[in-house]
Motif scaffolding. Structure first.
Motif, PDB file in Angstrom:
ATOM      1  N   LEU A  23      16.763 -13.483  24.480  1.00 58.09           N
ATOM      2  CA  LEU A  23      16.813 -12.028  24.633  1.00 58.09           C
ATOM      3  C   LEU A  23      15.708 -11.318  23.841  1.00 58.09           C
ATOM      4  O   LEU A  23      15.455 -10.144  24.041  1.00 58.09           O
ATOM      5  CB  LEU A  23      18.166 -11.478  24.153  1.00 58.09           C
ATOM      6  CG  LEU A  23      19.424 -11.986  24.865  1.00 58.09           C
ATOM      7  CD1 LEU A  23      20.668 -11.465  24.173  1.00 58.09           C
ATOM      8  CD2 LEU A  23      19.398 -11.544  26.329  1.00 58.09           C
ATOM      9  N   VAL A  24      15.093 -12.032  22.891  1.00 54.74           N
ATOM     10  CA  VAL A  24      14.177 -11.331  21.980  1.00 54.74           C
ATOM     11  C   VAL A  24      12.717 -11.759  22.173  1.00 54.74           C
ATOM     12  O   VAL A  24      12.432 -12.825  22.718  1.00 54.74           O
ATOM     13  CB  VAL A  24      14.587 -11.517  20.491  1.00 54.74           C
ATOM     14  CG1 VAL A  24      16.001 -11.027  20.257  1.00 54.74           C
ATOM     15  CG2 VAL A  24      14.428 -12.962  20.038  1.00 54.74           C
ATOM     16  N   ASP A  25      11.825 -10.859  21.715  1.00 54.79           N
ATOM     17  CA  ASP A  25      10.386 -11.114  21.813  1.00 54.79           C
ATOM     18  C   ASP A  25       9.848 -11.767  20.546  1.00 54.79           C
ATOM     19  O   ASP A  25       8.899 -12.538  20.591  1.00 54.79           O
ATOM     20  CB  ASP A  25       9.634  -9.781  22.005  1.00 54.79           C
ATOM     21  CG  ASP A  25      10.184  -8.998  23.180  1.00 54.79           C
ATOM     22  OD1 ASP A  25      10.315  -9.587  24.263  1.00 54.79           O
ATOM     23  OD2 ASP A  25      10.512  -7.803  23.007  1.00 54.79           O
ATOM     24  N   VAL A  26      10.427 -11.379  19.419  1.00 48.68           N
ATOM     25  CA  VAL A  26       9.886 -11.797  18.122  1.00 48.68           C
ATOM     26  C   VAL A  26      11.031 -12.166  17.180  1.00 48.68           C
ATOM     27  O   VAL A  26      12.089 -11.547  17.209  1.00 48.68           O
ATOM     28  CB  VAL A  26       9.084 -10.629  17.466  1.00 48.68           C
ATOM     29  CG1 VAL A  26       8.611 -10.979  16.062  1.00 48.68           C
ATOM     30  CG2 VAL A  26       7.909 -10.219  18.332  1.00 48.68           C
ATOM     31  N   ILE A  27      10.768 -13.177  16.373  1.00 50.31           N
ATOM     32  CA  ILE A  27      11.713 -13.523  15.303  1.00 50.31           C
ATOM     33  C   ILE A  27      11.113 -13.067  13.979  1.00 50.31           C
ATOM     34  O   ILE A  27       9.933 -13.320  13.710  1.00 50.31           O
ATOM     35  CB  ILE A  27      11.892 -15.060  15.205  1.00 50.31           C
ATOM     36  CG1 ILE A  27      12.355 -15.661  16.528  1.00 50.31           C
ATOM     37  CG2 ILE A  27      12.818 -15.435  14.055  1.00 50.31           C
ATOM     38  CD1 ILE A  27      13.735 -15.303  16.954  1.00 50.31           C
ATOM     39  N   VAL A  28      11.934 -12.397  13.173  1.00 50.92           N
ATOM     40  CA  VAL A  28      11.526 -12.184  11.781  1.00 50.92           C
ATOM     41  C   VAL A  28      12.323 -13.181  10.953  1.00 50.92           C
ATOM     42  O   VAL A  28      13.557 -13.142  10.941  1.00 50.92           O
ATOM     43  CB  VAL A  28      11.796 -10.746  11.301  1.00 50.92           C
ATOM     44  CG1 VAL A  28      11.583 -10.641   9.786  1.00 50.92           C
ATOM     45  CG2 VAL A  28      10.866  -9.762  12.007  1.00 50.92           C
ATOM     46  N   GLU A  29      11.609 -14.108  10.331  1.00 48.79           N
ATOM     47  CA  GLU A  29      12.290 -15.058   9.444  1.00 48.79           C
ATOM     48  C   GLU A  29      12.197 -14.496   8.031  1.00 48.79           C
ATOM     49  O   GLU A  29      11.118 -14.407   7.444  1.00 48.79           O
ATOM     50  CB  GLU A  29      11.646 -16.443   9.499  1.00 48.79           C
ATOM     51  CG  GLU A  29      12.431 -17.443   8.651  1.00 48.79           C
ATOM     52  CD  GLU A  29      11.806 -18.832   8.567  1.00 48.79           C
ATOM     53  OE1 GLU A  29      10.656 -19.019   8.959  1.00 48.79           O
ATOM     54  OE2 GLU A  29      12.515 -19.734   8.062  1.00 48.79           O
ATOM     55  N   LEU A  30      13.351 -14.084   7.533  1.00 50.74           N
ATOM     56  CA  LEU A  30      13.385 -13.485   6.208  1.00 50.74           C
ATOM     57  C   LEU A  30      13.565 -14.602   5.183  1.00 50.74           C
ATOM     58  O   LEU A  30      14.531 -15.364   5.255  1.00 50.74           O
ATOM     59  CB  LEU A  30      14.567 -12.516   6.158  1.00 50.74           C
ATOM     60  CG  LEU A  30      14.413 -11.270   5.298  1.00 50.74           C
ATOM     61  CD1 LEU A  30      13.190 -10.479   5.704  1.00 50.74           C
ATOM     62  CD2 LEU A  30      15.643 -10.394   5.393  1.00 50.74           C
ATOM     63  N   LEU A  31      12.615 -14.697   4.258  1.00 47.45           N
ATOM     64  CA  LEU A  31      12.729 -15.683   3.186  1.00 47.45           C
ATOM     65  C   LEU A  31      12.908 -14.939   1.875  1.00 47.45           C
ATOM     66  O   LEU A  31      12.553 -13.770   1.757  1.00 47.45           O
ATOM     67  CB  LEU A  31      11.460 -16.544   3.125  1.00 47.45           C
ATOM     68  CG  LEU A  31      11.108 -17.331   4.384  1.00 47.45           C
ATOM     69  CD1 LEU A  31       9.840 -18.147   4.149  1.00 47.45           C
ATOM     70  CD2 LEU A  31      12.253 -18.259   4.796  1.00 47.45           C
ATOM     71  N   ASP A  32      13.452 -15.633   0.896  1.00 46.02           N
ATOM     72  CA  ASP A  32      13.582 -15.057  -0.433  1.00 46.02           C
ATOM     73  C   ASP A  32      12.256 -15.308  -1.164  1.00 46.02           C
ATOM     74  O   ASP A  32      11.867 -16.468  -1.355  1.00 46.02           O
ATOM     75  CB  ASP A  32      14.760 -15.737  -1.163  1.00 46.02           C
ATOM     76  CG  ASP A  32      15.063 -15.094  -2.506  1.00 46.02           C
ATOM     77  OD1 ASP A  32      14.113 -14.690  -3.201  1.00 46.02           O
ATOM     78  OD2 ASP A  32      16.254 -14.998  -2.859  1.00 46.02           O
ATOM     79  N   ALA A  33      11.566 -14.228  -1.541  1.00 43.98           N
ATOM     80  CA  ALA A  33      10.239 -14.376  -2.161  1.00 43.98           C
ATOM     81  C   ALA A  33      10.285 -15.214  -3.437  1.00 43.98           C
ATOM     82  O   ALA A  33       9.276 -15.779  -3.838  1.00 43.98           O
ATOM     83  CB  ALA A  33       9.658 -12.995  -2.466  1.00 43.98           C
ATOM     84  N   ARG A  34      11.456 -15.336  -4.046  1.00 39.23           N
ATOM     85  CA  ARG A  34      11.559 -16.152  -5.257  1.00 39.23           C
ATOM     86  C   ARG A  34      11.539 -17.641  -4.924  1.00 39.23           C
ATOM     87  O   ARG A  34      11.171 -18.467  -5.743  1.00 39.23           O
ATOM     88  CB  ARG A  34      12.867 -15.826  -6.011  1.00 39.23           C
ATOM     89  CG  ARG A  34      12.914 -14.412  -6.524  1.00 39.23           C
ATOM     90  CD  ARG A  34      14.306 -14.058  -7.012  1.00 39.23           C
ATOM     91  NE  ARG A  34      15.278 -14.042  -5.923  1.00 39.23           N
ATOM     92  CZ  ARG A  34      16.580 -13.795  -6.089  1.00 39.23           C
ATOM     93  NH1 ARG A  34      17.044 -13.555  -7.300  1.00 39.23           N
ATOM     94  NH2 ARG A  34      17.393 -13.778  -5.051  1.00 39.23           N
ATOM     95  N   ILE A  35      11.997 -17.955  -3.689  1.00 35.62           N
ATOM     96  CA  ILE A  35      12.105 -19.371  -3.293  1.00 35.62           C
ATOM     97  C   ILE A  35      11.738 -19.538  -1.806  1.00 35.62           C
ATOM     98  O   ILE A  35      12.571 -19.980  -1.007  1.00 35.62           O
ATOM     99  CB  ILE A  35      13.533 -19.918  -3.552  1.00 35.62           C
ATOM    100  CG1 ILE A  35      14.633 -18.990  -2.958  1.00 35.62           C
ATOM    101  CG2 ILE A  35      13.799 -20.136  -5.016  1.00 35.62           C
ATOM    102  CD1 ILE A  35      16.020 -19.667  -2.892  1.00 35.62           C
ATOM    103  N   PRO A  36      10.482 -19.206  -1.437  1.00 30.03           N
ATOM    104  CA  PRO A  36      10.146 -19.255  -0.005  1.00 30.03           C
ATOM    105  C   PRO A  36      10.389 -20.633   0.625  1.00 30.03           C
ATOM    106  O   PRO A  36      10.923 -20.716   1.742  1.00 30.03           O
ATOM    107  CB  PRO A  36       8.666 -18.889   0.036  1.00 30.03           C
ATOM    108  CG  PRO A  36       8.447 -18.093  -1.201  1.00 30.03           C
ATOM    109  CD  PRO A  36       9.372 -18.688  -2.235  1.00 30.03           C
ATOM    110  N   ALA A  37      10.049 -21.693  -0.076  1.00 29.49           N
ATOM    111  CA  ALA A  37      10.222 -23.021   0.525  1.00 29.49           C
ATOM    112  C   ALA A  37      11.705 -23.363   0.629  1.00 29.49           C
ATOM    113  O   ALA A  37      12.184 -23.796   1.681  1.00 29.49           O
ATOM    114  CB  ALA A  37       9.499 -24.068  -0.316  1.00 29.49           C
ATOM    115  N   SER A  38      12.442 -23.121  -0.443  1.00 30.58           N
ATOM    116  CA  SER A  38      13.850 -23.527  -0.454  1.00 30.58           C
ATOM    117  C   SER A  38      14.718 -22.646   0.436  1.00 30.58           C
ATOM    118  O   SER A  38      15.804 -23.056   0.841  1.00 30.58           O
ATOM    119  CB  SER A  38      14.399 -23.489  -1.876  1.00 30.58           C
ATOM    120  OG  SER A  38      13.591 -24.242  -2.730  1.00 30.58           O
TER     121      SER A  38
END
Ligand SMILES: Nc1nc2c(ncn2[C@@H]2O[C@H](COP(=O)(O)OP(=O)(O)OP(=O)(O)O)[C@@H](O)[C@H]2O)c(=O)[nH]1
Ligand SMILES: [Mg+2]
Length: 287
Positions: A23-38
Protein backbone atom coordinates in the motif's frame (compact mmCIF):
# COMPACT_ATOMS: atom_id res chain seq x y z
CA UNK A 1 20.20 -12.72 28.70
CA UNK A 2 16.94 -14.60 28.78
CA UNK A 3 14.25 -12.44 27.24
CA UNK A 4 10.79 -13.16 25.95
CA UNK A 5 10.79 -10.16 23.64
CA UNK A 6 8.59 -11.57 20.91
CA UNK A 7 5.10 -11.75 22.37
CA UNK A 8 2.05 -12.64 20.26
CA UNK A 9 1.18 -9.05 19.42
CA UNK A 10 4.55 -8.57 17.80
CA UNK A 11 4.14 -11.58 15.53
CA UNK A 12 0.75 -10.16 14.59
CA UNK A 13 2.26 -6.74 13.89
CA UNK A 14 4.83 -8.32 11.65
CA UNK A 15 2.14 -10.11 9.62
CA UNK A 16 0.25 -6.84 9.30
CA UNK A 17 3.33 -5.03 8.01
CA UNK A 18 4.00 -7.68 5.39
CA UNK A 19 0.36 -7.59 4.30
CA UNK A 20 0.23 -3.79 3.99
CA UNK A 21 3.61 -3.11 2.49
CA UNK A 22 2.20 -2.95 -1.05
CA UNK A 23 0.00 0.00 0.00
CA UNK A 24 2.94 2.36 0.54
CA UNK A 25 5.50 4.15 -1.62
CA UNK A 26 8.23 4.67 0.96
CA UNK A 27 9.38 3.11 4.20
CA UNK A 28 10.84 5.23 6.95
CA UNK A 29 13.00 2.97 9.09
CA UNK A 30 13.31 4.70 12.41
CA UNK A 31 16.49 3.80 14.27
CA UNK A 32 17.63 4.89 17.70
CA UNK A 33 20.54 7.30 17.08
CA UNK A 34 22.22 5.96 20.22
CA UNK A 35 22.29 2.43 18.79
CA UNK A 36 21.73 2.52 15.01
CA UNK A 37 23.18 -0.94 14.40
CA UNK A 38 21.50 -2.64 17.35
CA UNK A 39 18.11 -1.03 16.71
CA UNK A 40 18.01 -2.05 13.06
CA UNK A 41 15.65 -4.98 12.71
CA UNK A 42 17.34 -7.55 10.45
CA UNK A 43 13.89 -8.74 9.29
CA UNK A 44 13.02 -5.34 7.83
CA UNK A 45 14.90 -5.75 4.57
CA UNK A 46 13.11 -9.07 3.98
CA UNK A 47 9.77 -7.51 4.80
CA UNK A 48 10.13 -4.42 2.63
CA UNK A 49 12.09 -5.97 -0.23
CA UNK A 50 12.77 -3.32 -2.88
CA UNK A 51 10.63 -0.48 -1.47
CA UNK A 52 12.45 2.85 -1.32
CA UNK A 53 13.59 3.50 2.23
CA UNK A 54 14.70 6.48 4.30
CA UNK A 55 16.65 5.80 7.47
CA UNK A 56 15.84 8.28 10.25
CA UNK A 57 18.11 8.34 13.29
CA UNK A 58 15.66 9.45 15.97
CA UNK A 59 16.46 10.56 19.53
CA UNK A 60 19.55 12.26 18.13
CA UNK A 61 19.21 14.69 21.06
CA UNK A 62 20.32 11.80 23.29
CA UNK A 63 23.21 10.59 21.13
CA UNK A 64 26.71 12.03 20.80
CA UNK A 65 26.59 14.49 17.91
CA UNK A 66 29.93 13.57 16.35
CA UNK A 67 29.10 9.90 16.31
CA UNK A 68 25.71 10.58 14.75
CA UNK A 69 27.58 12.48 12.02
CA UNK A 70 29.74 9.40 11.48
CA UNK A 71 26.63 7.26 11.14
CA UNK A 72 25.16 9.64 8.58
CA UNK A 73 28.36 9.39 6.57
CA UNK A 74 28.40 5.61 6.96
CA UNK A 75 24.87 5.17 5.60
CA UNK A 76 25.38 7.70 2.80
CA UNK A 77 28.47 5.81 1.68
CA UNK A 78 26.24 2.77 1.35
CA UNK A 79 23.95 4.77 -0.94
CA UNK A 80 21.16 5.02 1.65
CA UNK A 81 18.92 8.02 2.22
CA UNK A 82 19.43 9.01 5.84
CA UNK A 83 18.64 11.87 8.25
CA UNK A 84 19.27 12.59 11.90
CA UNK A 85 16.12 13.53 13.69
CA UNK A 86 14.62 14.34 17.05
CA UNK A 87 10.89 13.89 17.33
CA UNK A 88 10.62 15.91 20.53
CA UNK A 89 12.02 19.23 19.25
CA UNK A 90 11.35 18.42 15.60
CA UNK A 91 14.95 19.14 14.64
CA UNK A 92 15.64 17.52 11.28
CA UNK A 93 12.01 17.25 10.26
CA UNK A 94 12.30 19.27 7.03
CA UNK A 95 15.22 17.16 6.00
CA UNK A 96 13.19 14.03 6.64
CA UNK A 97 10.24 15.23 4.54
CA UNK A 98 12.67 16.14 1.74
CA UNK A 99 14.21 12.70 1.81
CA UNK A 100 10.78 11.06 1.76
CA UNK A 101 9.97 13.11 -1.35
CA UNK A 102 13.24 12.07 -2.98
CA UNK A 103 12.55 8.41 -2.22
CA UNK A 104 8.99 8.63 -3.58
CA UNK A 105 9.81 10.60 -6.72
CA UNK A 106 9.97 7.69 -9.22
CA UNK A 107 6.62 6.37 -7.96
CA UNK A 108 4.92 9.78 -8.08
CA UNK A 109 6.34 10.54 -11.52
CA UNK A 110 5.08 7.20 -12.80
CA UNK A 111 1.62 8.04 -11.45
CA UNK A 112 1.74 11.44 -13.11
CA UNK A 113 2.68 9.83 -16.41
CA UNK A 114 -0.52 7.81 -16.13
CA UNK A 115 -2.46 11.02 -15.56
CA UNK A 116 -2.85 10.62 -11.80
CA UNK A 117 -2.21 14.08 -10.37
CA UNK A 118 -1.67 15.13 -6.75
CA UNK A 119 -1.45 11.64 -5.41
CA UNK A 120 -0.19 11.78 -1.82
CA UNK A 121 2.97 9.91 -0.88
CA UNK A 122 2.09 6.95 1.31
CA UNK A 123 4.65 6.19 3.95
CA UNK A 124 4.97 3.37 6.45
CA UNK A 125 6.93 4.08 9.62
CA UNK A 126 8.77 1.03 10.87
CA UNK A 127 11.00 0.53 13.87
CA UNK A 128 11.58 -1.32 17.09
CA UNK A 129 9.31 -0.66 20.10
CA UNK A 130 9.68 2.73 21.81
CA UNK A 131 11.95 4.22 19.13
CA UNK A 132 9.57 7.14 18.56
CA UNK A 133 7.38 6.12 15.59
CA UNK A 134 4.22 7.64 17.02
CA UNK A 135 6.12 10.72 18.24
CA UNK A 136 7.42 11.25 14.71
CA UNK A 137 3.88 11.13 13.33
CA UNK A 138 2.64 13.58 15.95
CA UNK A 139 5.53 15.89 15.18
CA UNK A 140 4.76 15.81 11.44
CA UNK A 141 1.10 16.32 12.10
CA UNK A 142 1.78 19.12 14.58
CA UNK A 143 -0.53 17.68 17.23
CA UNK A 144 -0.81 14.70 19.55
CA UNK A 145 -2.84 12.56 17.16
CA UNK A 146 -1.50 9.14 18.11
CA UNK A 147 -0.65 7.83 21.54
CA UNK A 148 2.97 7.83 22.71
CA UNK A 149 4.52 6.77 26.01
CA UNK A 150 7.89 6.07 27.56
CA UNK A 151 7.47 2.31 27.39
CA UNK A 152 7.56 -0.22 24.55
CA UNK A 153 4.43 -1.73 23.02
CA UNK A 154 2.16 1.32 23.06
CA UNK A 155 0.88 1.24 19.47
CA UNK A 156 -0.97 -2.00 18.81
CA UNK A 157 -3.07 -1.53 15.66
CA UNK A 158 -2.25 0.25 12.45
CA UNK A 159 -3.40 3.77 11.80
CA UNK A 160 -3.31 6.03 8.72
CA UNK A 161 -2.64 9.70 9.40
CA UNK A 162 -2.99 12.39 6.77
CA UNK A 163 -0.34 15.14 6.85
CA UNK A 164 -1.30 18.12 4.69
CA UNK A 165 -2.07 17.31 1.06
CA UNK A 166 1.09 15.44 0.26
CA UNK A 167 1.66 12.77 2.85
CA UNK A 168 -0.21 9.83 4.32
CA UNK A 169 1.56 7.99 7.09
CA UNK A 170 0.94 4.57 8.54
CA UNK A 171 1.88 4.21 12.20
CA UNK A 172 2.81 0.63 13.10
CA UNK A 173 3.47 -1.28 16.31
CA UNK A 174 7.15 -1.72 17.13
CA UNK A 175 8.66 -5.02 16.08
CA UNK A 176 11.73 -6.78 17.37
CA UNK A 177 13.11 -9.93 15.82
CA UNK A 178 12.32 -13.36 17.24
CA UNK A 179 15.85 -14.39 18.11
CA UNK A 180 18.30 -12.07 19.80
CA UNK A 181 21.57 -13.97 19.52
CA UNK A 182 23.85 -11.29 20.81
CA UNK A 183 23.93 -10.48 24.52
CA UNK A 184 25.43 -7.14 23.61
CA UNK A 185 22.54 -6.18 21.31
CA UNK A 186 20.07 -7.40 23.94
CA UNK A 187 21.78 -5.20 26.54
CA UNK A 188 21.60 -2.12 24.31
CA UNK A 189 17.96 -2.69 23.46
CA UNK A 190 17.07 -3.23 27.11
CA UNK A 191 18.98 -0.27 28.51
CA UNK A 192 17.54 2.15 25.93
CA UNK A 193 13.99 0.96 26.66
CA UNK A 194 13.07 -1.07 23.57
CA UNK A 195 12.28 -4.18 25.58
CA UNK A 196 9.63 -4.25 28.27
CA UNK A 197 11.34 -4.09 31.68
CA UNK A 198 9.24 -7.01 32.93
CA UNK A 199 10.84 -9.53 30.62
CA UNK A 200 14.56 -9.14 31.28
CA UNK A 201 16.85 -9.07 34.27
CA UNK A 202 16.96 -5.34 35.06
CA UNK A 203 19.67 -5.79 37.69
CA UNK A 204 21.99 -7.51 35.25
CA UNK A 205 21.44 -4.76 32.68
CA UNK A 206 22.15 -1.99 35.19
CA UNK A 207 25.30 -3.73 36.45
CA UNK A 208 26.51 -3.94 32.85
CA UNK A 209 25.62 -0.27 32.41
CA UNK A 210 27.65 0.62 35.49
CA UNK A 211 30.67 -1.28 34.15
CA UNK A 212 30.34 0.60 30.88
CA UNK A 213 30.05 3.94 32.66
CA UNK A 214 32.97 3.22 34.97
CA UNK A 215 35.23 2.19 32.10
CA UNK A 216 34.27 4.84 29.56
CA UNK A 217 32.44 7.71 31.26
CA UNK A 218 34.14 7.81 34.63
CA UNK A 219 33.67 11.52 35.23
CA UNK A 220 29.97 11.59 34.40
CA UNK A 221 29.44 8.81 36.90
CA UNK A 222 31.40 10.42 39.72
CA UNK A 223 29.82 13.83 39.13
CA UNK A 224 26.24 12.56 38.91
CA UNK A 225 26.42 10.49 42.08
CA UNK A 226 29.02 12.49 44.02
CA UNK A 227 31.42 9.54 44.20
CA UNK A 228 35.01 9.88 45.33
CA UNK A 229 37.78 8.34 43.26
CA UNK A 230 38.84 5.63 43.11
CA UNK A 231 35.44 4.09 42.52
CA UNK A 232 35.02 0.34 43.10
CA UNK A 233 36.07 -2.04 40.33
CA UNK A 234 33.17 -4.29 41.14
CA UNK A 235 29.79 -3.12 39.80
CA UNK A 236 27.83 -4.47 42.76
CA UNK A 237 30.09 -2.49 45.09
CA UNK A 238 29.62 0.53 42.88
CA UNK A 239 25.86 0.13 43.07
CA UNK A 240 26.12 0.04 46.87
CA UNK A 241 28.14 3.27 46.88
CA UNK A 242 25.49 4.97 44.74
CA UNK A 243 22.77 3.64 47.06
CA UNK A 244 24.53 5.16 50.06
CA UNK A 245 25.03 8.50 48.32
CA UNK A 246 21.39 8.54 47.30
CA UNK A 247 20.14 7.42 50.70
CA UNK A 248 18.50 4.33 49.19
CA UNK A 249 18.22 2.44 52.44
CA UNK A 250 15.50 0.28 53.89
CA UNK A 251 14.63 -0.11 57.56
CA UNK A 252 17.67 -1.21 59.53
CA UNK A 253 20.06 0.50 57.12
CA UNK A 254 19.81 -2.25 54.50
CA UNK A 255 20.69 -1.10 51.02
CA UNK A 256 17.70 -0.87 48.69
CA UNK A 257 19.31 -2.21 45.51
CA UNK A 258 16.06 -2.32 43.57
CA UNK A 259 15.43 1.37 44.08
CA UNK A 260 19.04 2.23 43.22
CA UNK A 261 18.83 0.15 40.04
CA UNK A 262 15.68 2.05 39.01
CA UNK A 263 17.38 5.40 39.67
CA UNK A 264 20.43 4.58 37.54
CA UNK A 265 18.30 3.21 34.69
CA UNK A 266 15.99 6.18 34.76
CA UNK A 267 18.92 8.65 34.88
CA UNK A 268 20.40 6.97 31.83
CA UNK A 269 17.12 7.00 29.92
CA UNK A 270 16.31 10.59 30.81
CA UNK A 271 19.71 11.80 29.65
CA UNK A 272 20.81 12.80 33.15
CA UNK A 273 24.09 10.98 32.66
CA UNK A 274 24.65 12.79 29.36
CA UNK A 275 24.43 11.78 25.72
CA UNK A 276 25.45 8.29 24.72
CA UNK A 277 26.32 6.58 21.48
CA UNK A 278 26.63 2.91 22.26
CA UNK A 279 27.07 1.81 18.64
CA UNK A 280 29.90 3.35 16.67
CA UNK A 281 30.26 2.67 12.93
CA UNK A 282 32.89 0.10 12.09
CA UNK A 283 34.23 -0.06 15.59
CA UNK A 284 34.14 -2.75 18.23
CA UNK A 285 31.61 -2.35 20.93
CA UNK A 286 32.11 -0.71 24.30
CA UNK A 287 30.48 -3.60 26.16
N1 LIG B 1 14.55 12.47 23.92
C1 LIG B 1 13.76 12.02 22.97
N2 LIG B 1 12.68 11.26 23.31
C2 LIG B 1 11.89 10.82 22.32
C3 LIG B 1 12.14 11.13 20.95
N3 LIG B 1 11.17 10.54 20.20
C4 LIG B 1 10.36 9.90 21.06
N4 LIG B 1 10.78 10.07 22.33
C5 LIG B 1 10.17 9.48 23.55
O1 LIG B 1 10.27 8.08 23.42
C6 LIG B 1 9.11 7.43 23.99
C7 LIG B 1 8.49 6.49 22.97
O2 LIG B 1 7.89 7.23 21.93
P1 LIG B 1 6.71 6.63 21.04
O3 LIG B 1 6.48 7.62 19.94
O4 LIG B 1 5.57 6.17 21.85
O5 LIG B 1 7.45 5.34 20.43
P2 LIG B 1 6.85 4.23 19.44
O6 LIG B 1 7.98 3.86 18.53
O7 LIG B 1 5.60 4.70 18.81
O8 LIG B 1 6.59 3.05 20.47
P3 LIG B 1 5.61 1.75 20.34
O9 LIG B 1 4.30 2.23 19.80
O10 LIG B 1 5.55 1.28 21.73
O11 LIG B 1 6.34 0.81 19.42
C8 LIG B 1 8.19 8.57 24.44
O12 LIG B 1 8.42 8.77 25.82
C9 LIG B 1 8.68 9.76 23.63
O13 LIG B 1 8.43 10.98 24.28
C10 LIG B 1 13.30 11.95 20.63
O14 LIG B 1 13.61 12.26 19.49
N5 LIG B 1 14.04 12.35 21.69
MG1 LIG C 1 3.75 3.90 18.84
Amino acid sequence: MDINWFPGHMAKAQRMIVKDIHLVDVIVELLDARIPASSSNPMISDMIQSKPKVIALNKSDMAETEITQKWLKFYRQQGQLVVAFDAISGRGIKDLVNQIEVAARPKIQAAQAKGIKNRPIRVMILGIPNVGKSSLINRLKGSATVRTADKPGVTRGKQWIKIGKNLELLDTPGVLWPKLDSAEVAFKLAVTGAINDDVYDVEKVVLTLLTLLRDNYHERLTVRYGLESPIPEDSEELLKKIALKRGCLRAGGIIDSEKTIRIVLSDFRLGKLGRFSLDIPEQDSLV
